[in-house]
Design a protein around this motif. Sequence first.
Motif, short mmCIF file in Angstrom:
data_model
loop_
_atom_site.label_atom_id
_atom_site.label_comp_id
_atom_site.label_asym_id
_atom_site.label_seq_id
_atom_site.Cartn_x
_atom_site.Cartn_y
_atom_site.Cartn_z
N VAL A 93 -24.81 -52.36 34.26
CA VAL A 93 -25.06 -52.99 33.19
C VAL A 93 -26.29 -52.34 32.59
O VAL A 93 -27.22 -52.01 33.24
CB VAL A 93 -25.27 -54.54 33.23
N VAL A 94 -26.43 -52.00 31.22
CA VAL A 94 -27.47 -51.67 30.46
C VAL A 94 -27.94 -52.87 29.54
O VAL A 94 -27.07 -53.19 28.74
CB VAL A 94 -27.27 -50.32 29.80
N THR A 95 -29.14 -53.08 29.87
CA THR A 95 -29.88 -54.16 29.13
C THR A 95 -31.16 -53.85 28.41
O THR A 95 -31.82 -53.28 28.96
CB THR A 95 -29.97 -55.44 29.71
N VAL A 96 -30.95 -53.56 27.05
CA VAL A 96 -32.17 -53.28 26.35
C VAL A 96 -33.22 -54.54 26.23
O VAL A 96 -32.85 -55.34 25.60
CB VAL A 96 -31.89 -52.67 24.78
N ALA A 97 -33.96 -54.65 27.18
CA ALA A 97 -34.92 -55.77 27.24
C ALA A 97 -36.34 -55.69 26.89
O ALA A 97 -36.92 -55.05 27.07
CB ALA A 97 -35.00 -55.95 28.90
N PRO A 98 -36.43 -56.62 25.75
CA PRO A 98 -37.88 -56.63 25.33
C PRO A 98 -38.81 -57.01 26.41
O PRO A 98 -38.47 -58.06 26.99
CB PRO A 98 -37.77 -57.76 23.98
N ARG A 99 -39.75 -56.32 26.75
CA ARG A 99 -40.78 -56.65 27.71
C ARG A 99 -41.93 -56.00 27.56
O ARG A 99 -42.08 -54.69 26.92
CB ARG A 99 -40.34 -56.42 29.16
N ARG A 225 -28.09 -20.11 34.74
CA ARG A 225 -28.78 -20.85 36.11
C ARG A 225 -29.08 -22.13 35.68
O ARG A 225 -30.18 -22.77 35.44
CB ARG A 225 -30.12 -20.06 36.24
N ILE A 226 -27.97 -23.07 35.57
CA ILE A 226 -28.40 -24.54 35.29
C ILE A 226 -28.78 -25.07 36.46
O ILE A 226 -28.23 -24.73 37.42
CB ILE A 226 -26.82 -24.97 34.73
N GLN A 227 -29.76 -25.98 36.36
CA GLN A 227 -30.72 -26.64 37.49
C GLN A 227 -30.11 -27.78 37.80
O GLN A 227 -29.84 -28.18 39.00
CB GLN A 227 -32.06 -26.53 37.40
N ARG A 228 -29.76 -28.64 36.88
CA ARG A 228 -29.50 -29.81 36.99
C ARG A 228 -28.54 -30.67 36.01
O ARG A 228 -28.46 -30.09 34.77
CB ARG A 228 -30.64 -30.86 37.20
N ILE A 229 -27.67 -31.54 36.53
CA ILE A 229 -26.90 -32.11 35.34
C ILE A 229 -26.75 -33.58 35.68
O ILE A 229 -26.87 -34.15 36.62
CB ILE A 229 -25.21 -31.68 35.51
N GLU A 230 -26.79 -34.32 34.38
CA GLU A 230 -27.13 -35.87 34.53
C GLU A 230 -25.92 -36.37 33.59
O GLU A 230 -25.73 -35.67 32.21
CB GLU A 230 -28.29 -36.11 34.19
N LEU A 231 -25.52 -37.51 33.82
CA LEU A 231 -24.72 -38.32 33.03
C LEU A 231 -25.37 -39.78 32.59
O LEU A 231 -25.87 -40.31 33.65
CB LEU A 231 -23.51 -38.78 33.35
N TRP A 232 -25.62 -40.19 31.46
CA TRP A 232 -26.54 -41.38 31.05
C TRP A 232 -25.85 -42.39 30.38
O TRP A 232 -24.71 -42.17 29.69
CB TRP A 232 -27.65 -41.07 30.44
N ALA A 233 -26.34 -43.90 30.63
CA ALA A 233 -25.95 -44.88 29.94
C ALA A 233 -27.35 -45.44 29.33
O ALA A 233 -27.93 -45.93 30.27
CB ALA A 233 -24.78 -45.68 30.58
N GLU A 234 -27.34 -45.54 28.13
CA GLU A 234 -28.77 -46.01 27.82
C GLU A 234 -28.65 -46.18 26.21
O GLU A 234 -27.85 -45.75 25.39
CB GLU A 234 -29.84 -44.97 27.90
N GLY A 235 -29.86 -47.08 25.87
CA GLY A 235 -29.97 -47.32 24.26
C GLY A 235 -29.31 -48.31 23.59
O GLY A 235 -29.62 -48.75 22.55
N TYR A 236 -28.29 -48.85 24.21
CA TYR A 236 -27.54 -49.93 23.91
C TYR A 236 -27.22 -50.85 25.10
O TYR A 236 -27.03 -50.42 26.21
CB TYR A 236 -26.14 -49.43 23.54
N SER A 237 -27.11 -52.43 24.77
CA SER A 237 -26.98 -53.29 25.76
C SER A 237 -25.45 -53.33 26.07
O SER A 237 -24.65 -52.98 25.16
CB SER A 237 -27.37 -54.69 25.47
N GLY A 238 -25.02 -53.41 27.40
CA GLY A 238 -23.40 -53.59 27.59
C GLY A 238 -22.94 -53.20 28.83
O GLY A 238 -23.78 -52.60 29.76
N ASP A 239 -21.86 -53.61 29.43
CA ASP A 239 -21.33 -53.28 30.70
C ASP A 239 -20.85 -51.92 30.39
O ASP A 239 -20.52 -51.38 29.27
CB ASP A 239 -19.91 -54.02 31.04
N ILE A 240 -20.89 -50.96 31.43
CA ILE A 240 -20.63 -49.68 31.41
C ILE A 240 -19.64 -49.19 32.73
O ILE A 240 -19.95 -49.87 33.68
CB ILE A 240 -21.69 -48.55 31.16
#
Length: 259
Positions: A93-99, A225-240
């Motif tokens: 779950v991604v939650t864009v939380a005001p804090r 020479r790729i060093q690292r690979i990442e997959l993200w879920a961000e910027g929006y609230s919701g189940d992923i």
Amino acid sequence: KAQTACVPACHLCVPHLPEMQLPEMKSTLARASWLVVTLGTLTFGIEVKLVTFDGTNATSHHFDEWEDPVMGSRSYGNWTVDAAGQFGRLRGVVTVAPRPATSIPRASPGYVDVGADGPFPDASLAGLGDLVLMVRSTTPKFKGFRVAFSSGAKFPTYACKAGGSLPLSSGCWKAMFMVPAGTEFAEVRVPLNTFSDKWDPQTGMAKKTCEMDASVCPRVEALKRIQRIELWAEGYSGDIDLQFQSISVASSVCSAFVV
């Protein structure tokens, strides 16, 4: 001496034709046509696998799951590998939380991601084509999926968290992608010219694009020479729920080397 005019789509430079004599024009066009065909032959149809879950040594990598560590975060995730199905799965779950912490410059309002360190195979022969994901999702409407890779970064993990917004954090390129609805794995192609290593750590969105500033674009050298690979879920609230079988670099039409 004839001036040169660049053809951005193919990364070639050919003499500016209006200033040339007819014999020279014919000769130049012949050479340019041969060069396009030659480079196209070299790069078109090439695909280099970077990540798979089929047990191949060169493309098997250990992924770690990360969550927003800032106080007050309400985002969480879980990473698993389905050995029988040969795919990895990020759920959460991604939650864009005001804090209060989000008022701190560059503090993230919520994310989950997975990442793996190399070494990865040399993908430069594919040219500046596409990063190709074989993916599916039970949450295809989620708008915050991103993919990132680092090359030449002094601290790859740090670069893929700061996105060029902090000192020594350049060299991690990120781009957004959407996953089509459906139960089968689908090929999603993310053009490399949509990646940027100058992006907002709070949202993952590019602050500068390739069209705005060529210095933020990945170059062929970075694919060696790729060093690292990442997959993200961000910027929006919701189940992923993001499932992927493989990540690769593949050539596209006229994805020639930058010269």
